[in-house]
Design an enzyme around this catalytic site. Sequence first.
Site, PDB file in Angstrom:
ATOM      1  N   GLY A 246       0.813  -1.232   0.000  1.00 62.17           N
ATOM      2  CA  GLY A 246       0.000   0.000   0.000  1.00 62.17           C
ATOM      3  C   GLY A 246       0.834   1.263   0.000  1.00 62.17           C
ATOM      4  O   GLY A 246       0.294   2.354   0.166  1.00 62.17           O
ATOM      5  N   ARG A 311      -3.516  -2.650  -4.772  1.00 64.80           N
ATOM      6  CA  ARG A 311      -3.713  -1.704  -5.868  1.00 64.80           C
ATOM      7  C   ARG A 311      -2.416  -1.549  -6.649  1.00 64.80           C
ATOM      8  O   ARG A 311      -1.359  -1.241  -6.077  1.00 64.80           O
ATOM      9  CB  ARG A 311      -4.139  -0.340  -5.322  1.00 64.80           C
ATOM     10  CG  ARG A 311      -4.512   0.608  -6.469  1.00 64.80           C
ATOM     11  CD  ARG A 311      -4.924   1.955  -5.964  1.00 64.80           C
ATOM     12  NE  ARG A 311      -3.758   2.819  -5.871  1.00 64.80           N
ATOM     13  CZ  ARG A 311      -3.815   4.140  -5.859  1.00 64.80           C
ATOM     14  NH1 ARG A 311      -4.983   4.750  -5.902  1.00 64.80           N
ATOM     15  NH2 ARG A 311      -2.729   4.858  -5.764  1.00 64.80           N
ATOM     16  N   HIS A 315       0.752  -5.595 -11.301  1.00 64.38           N
ATOM     17  CA  HIS A 315       1.332  -5.234 -12.612  1.00 64.38           C
ATOM     18  C   HIS A 315       2.852  -5.071 -12.523  1.00 64.38           C
ATOM     19  O   HIS A 315       3.531  -5.038 -13.533  1.00 64.38           O
ATOM     20  CB  HIS A 315       0.635  -4.000 -13.222  1.00 64.38           C
ATOM     21  CG  HIS A 315       1.155  -2.677 -12.762  1.00 64.38           C
ATOM     22  ND1 HIS A 315       1.137  -1.574 -13.573  1.00 64.38           N
ATOM     23  CD2 HIS A 315       1.685  -2.273 -11.589  1.00 64.38           C
ATOM     24  CE1 HIS A 315       1.645  -0.539 -12.911  1.00 64.38           C
ATOM     25  NE2 HIS A 315       1.971  -0.947 -11.698  1.00 64.38           N
TER      26      HIS A 315
END
Length: 410
Positions: A246, A311, A315
């Site tokens: 985070g 989040r 990727h």
Amino acid sequence: MSSIEQLTVLLNEAAESLPAQGPINDEKRNAFYAAYENVRKAIETPIDAAVRVLFGGYDAVALRVAMDTQIFNQLATAGGQSKSISELAKPSGADPLLLNRFIRILAASGLVKETGEGEYASVPLTGAFSDMSPLSKSAFHISDKAQMRSLSNANSLAKLPQYLQKTNYQNPNDSWDGPFQFGEATNLQYFEWIEQDPKHQEAFNTHMTLQRMERGPNWFDFYPVQERLLDTDKDTSKKFLVDLGGGVGHDLAAFTEKYPDLASRLVLEDLGHVLADVDKQQFKLHPGIERVPTDLFQEQTVKGAKVYYLRTVLHDWPDKQAKQILKKIHEAMTNDSVLILNENALPDEYVGGFQARVDILMMSILSGIDRTCKQFHKLLEESGFEVLGTYRPQTLSPGAGTIFEAVKKH
Ligand SMILES: C[S@@+](CC[C@H](N)C(=O)[O-])C[C@H]1O[C@@H](n2cnc3c(N)ncnc32)[C@H](O)[C@@H]1O
């Protein structure tokens, strides 16, 4: 039908009159950018296209030189007054002739204004690259040597064609053995590498807080948190949400503005040296939020939380490591737990230019990948999850988050 002459007049008029009309919302701006790009594609000559594609790196170099020599700071605080190149060169002791060669590139791309021979003034964009703006941290991070788009400095990007030739054009699938290690001649993974440079690490952390600045609403404003998570949250003695990777807690800070009563049931996890930067940010993290130094590849210590939230973390990682991360989360989840991924999932077709470029950036520094919705479904299913739904905001800005809601497969 508009002729090119009429369009040219219209656009010049618009450039004069639009700024006075005040802010333009994202939807309208993005629609205009798309139309403008279509016109460019329709008329661009092969030579212009080649220059646009191959010369982008020089703007990045000019931007970085101007930041390092305090040009943006000086112009942004000059109250719109022009400054000569000799004045601008004083704080850094740079040769004015050298500096001028860079600043005129910035003037051509609209980051400063040329007001006469060797004279420059600020435009509204100038302040965005001064030290007062957090965006300057992004510019520093992106233009630092690992990522510089300039062919002379971006070791991993410049050597990507060579790396791919060597690996027979296979997708990089190891964050410790990919284009970054090849280009930088290092054994370190990218996050280990930036950790060695505190200034870059801090810039990266702040850069992450800006990632979604212009990307529409927060995930909890379009994903039905009440119905999907709070109404099914049976054991309130357990943690409600763990934000893994985070960063400095910007997402949780926004979440607690809407759900302050949940603060003591929220956990921020990231590498210890990243958590050490939390209190250096412009926002204040709710003191009730627990901060737990964590390695995504080690056992998840918070067991049975209602939500495990990531989040734009996956990727960063190719499938090999993404699956290892998901396995650790899977092991900590109970049957009531929900995995929420908030990712810039790419459309299956017609991927925008910005997103397509960020994907290659991920490849070149992390062996990472910006996955399409289909690829996320596949990754989750192969990692023992069942995807219950995907959610997106009503108005999609480029790079807007997609929420994947998944549970353990029974
Ligand atoms: C792309 S950033 C995303 C940050 C934040 N979630 C966001 O969306 O802005 C990836 C985060 O993963 C963290 N990270 C990288 N490797 C990690 C590891 N092995 N264990 C824990 N966190 C890690 C980084 O420090 C960084 O904060």
